[in-house]
Motif scaffolding. Structure first.
Motif, PDB file in Angstrom:
ATOM      1  N   SER A  10     -80.333  15.805  35.863  1.00  0.00           N
ATOM      2  CA  SER A  10     -78.915  15.828  35.029  1.00  0.00           C
ATOM      3  C   SER A  10     -77.681  15.821  36.299  1.00  0.00           C
ATOM      4  O   SER A  10     -78.169  16.052  37.543  1.00  0.00           O
ATOM      5  N   LEU A  11     -76.629  15.274  35.966  1.00  0.00           N
ATOM      6  CA  LEU A  11     -75.458  15.072  36.807  1.00  0.00           C
ATOM      7  C   LEU A  11     -74.351  15.935  36.254  1.00  0.00           C
ATOM      8  O   LEU A  11     -73.177  16.008  36.462  1.00  0.00           O
ATOM      9  N   GLN A  12     -74.894  17.003  35.275  1.00  0.00           N
ATOM     10  CA  GLN A  12     -73.699  17.874  34.587  1.00  0.00           C
ATOM     11  C   GLN A  12     -73.095  19.022  35.478  1.00  0.00           C
ATOM     12  O   GLN A  12     -72.403  19.470  35.550  1.00  0.00           O
ATOM     13  N   GLU A  18     -75.428  17.233  42.972  1.00  0.00           N
ATOM     14  CA  GLU A  18     -74.563  16.113  42.103  1.00  0.00           C
ATOM     15  C   GLU A  18     -73.472  15.758  42.672  1.00  0.00           C
ATOM     16  O   GLU A  18     -73.310  14.267  42.487  1.00  0.00           O
ATOM     17  N   THR A  22     -73.414  11.477  43.164  1.00  0.00           N
ATOM     18  CA  THR A  22     -72.518  10.613  42.689  1.00  0.00           C
ATOM     19  C   THR A  22     -71.739   9.670  43.410  1.00  0.00           C
ATOM     20  O   THR A  22     -71.558   8.626  43.426  1.00  0.00           O
ATOM     21  N   GLU A  47     -71.186  14.067  32.888  1.00  0.00           N
ATOM     22  CA  GLU A  47     -71.239  14.161  34.289  1.00  0.00           C
ATOM     23  C   GLU A  47     -70.072  15.068  34.852  1.00  0.00           C
ATOM     24  O   GLU A  47     -68.897  14.869  34.300  1.00  0.00           O
TER      25      GLU A  47
END
Length: 370
Positions: A10-12, A18, A22, A47
């Protein structure tokens, strides 16, 4: 054009992994040399950090089943026919290396080799600690076994390569700085800042204890902590115990952390364990001097004697003295802050990302020659 595929659950989250991934994907997608894809298991939230529309997202919704995830990822990679497939240390670490899609496989490890053992050692009020340590020792052995199967294992520091035993397939590349900041701190505001998850590894409890020893002598100084995590209540207990409620504030994670950094005058890095210390480079970009524990990996390769003060790992008393030294000496803060601005460009994206491109080209050439 090279086709690059990143895999991450995940990129949350607002963490360093993260943010770094990104930053890397956004850069690669604009070079004209790469077609960038990211495979995610969870798309329930947006994100946390802005991801370029030039990066193609693939969502693999397979629940908790590891077998289903492996099958779905195998099918996707065989369709994409990528040149490079990258594991960012998620659940695919045990099988990505063996997927027969023709791509070269990279394990991009965002932690120090001993991160699990360091994490357990730092946990508060943990029962059966020895049993937990035995379990994570076994897990680390498994990770090391899988790591040797990748075409390239990329760590974050030179020190971590040594901890891994300098395997033939390993190199290291520093994390790229995630933003540039035109505005710099004046270093006059009587405020200390720390950024990181509220977990034992990040050592926010040690920072609160250190500040608690000197806060009464500096009632006009404040400490701001930005993050979230399982230790939130424990940190509140420490703040209340040391009677520094009026001077210490816990904040939610902040997307534009540079705006907060420039309002402060000292950056505190109290980690018990860390893979790199991205926030140190962010603080330096904003012109802040840093006080950091000399933990196993990271700070020693970022903070010099010109840009901050390194103190022995987990030495709360030494950390308190280092903070107080900077709190009492505005000229020292200014000198270190200026040095930080001069030294931080070695972490700029345009300095770091060509190293990744060179690695990709080398692996691709090796692939084409076989």
């Amino acid at each position: 054009m090279m086709k690059i595929v990143y895999c991450i659950n995940s990129l949350q989250a607002s963490g360093g992994t993260e943010r770094v991934l990104t930053t890397k994907m956004n850069y690669l997608a604009t070079t004209g040399e790469c077609e960038v894809h990211v495979v995610l298991r969870d798309n329930s939230k947006k994100e946390f950090f802005p991801l370029s529309p030039a990066v193609t997202r693939h969502y693999v919704a397979v629940g908790q089943s590891q077998r289903a995830y492996k099958n779905a990822l195998t099918d996707l990679l065989q369709q994409l026919k990528a040149d490079i497939a990258i594991c960012a240390g998620g659940s695919e670490i045990s099988f990505l290396w063996g997927i027969p899609d023709g791509s070269k496989k990279i394990l991009e490890f965002h932690y120090t080799k001993n991160f699990l053992i360091n994490f357990v050692n730092g946990l508060h009020r943990l029962r059966f600690r020895k049993l937990h340590l035995l379990r994570v020792w076994f897990l680390q052995k498994r990770i090391a076994y899988y790591a040797r199967k990748y075409d390239k294992l990329v760590g974050l520091t030179e020190r971590d390569v040594q901890l891994w035993g300098c395997p033939a397939n390993m190199t290291f590349i520093y994390n790229p700085l995630s933003f540039r900041c035109v505005r710099k701190s004046t270093l006059k505001n009587k405020r200390i800042i720390a950024v990181g998850s509220f977990t034992s590894a990040k050592g926010m409890d040690l920072l609160i204890q250190a500040f608690g020893r000197i806060a009464h002598r500096h009632p006009d100084w404040k400490l701001s902590l930005y993050g979230s995590g399982q230790d939130y209540d424990y940190l509140e207990e420490l703040i209340a115990r040391d009677h520094i409620v009026q001077q210490v504030t816990l904040h939610e994670p902040c997307q534009n952390i540079g705006d907060k950094l420039v309002e402060c005058s000292i950056y505190a890095f109290p980690s018990r364990s860390d893979g790199f210390g991205l926030v140190l480079t962010e603080a330096m970009e904003c012109g802040l001097p840093c006080v950091a524990f000399d933990c196993e990996c990271g700070p020693r390769e970022i903070v010099s004697s010109d840009t901050g003060i390194l103190v022995p790992a987990q030495d709360v008393g030494a950390f308190a003295l280092a903070l107080e030294r900077l709190m009492n000496d505005e000229l020292l803060r200014e000198r270190m802050g200026q040095a930080a601005q001069r030294e931080v460009p070695r972490f700029y994206t345009e300095r770091i990302m060509p190293q990744w491109l060179n690695l990709f080209h080398e692996l691709r050439e090796d692939k084409l020659c076989r």
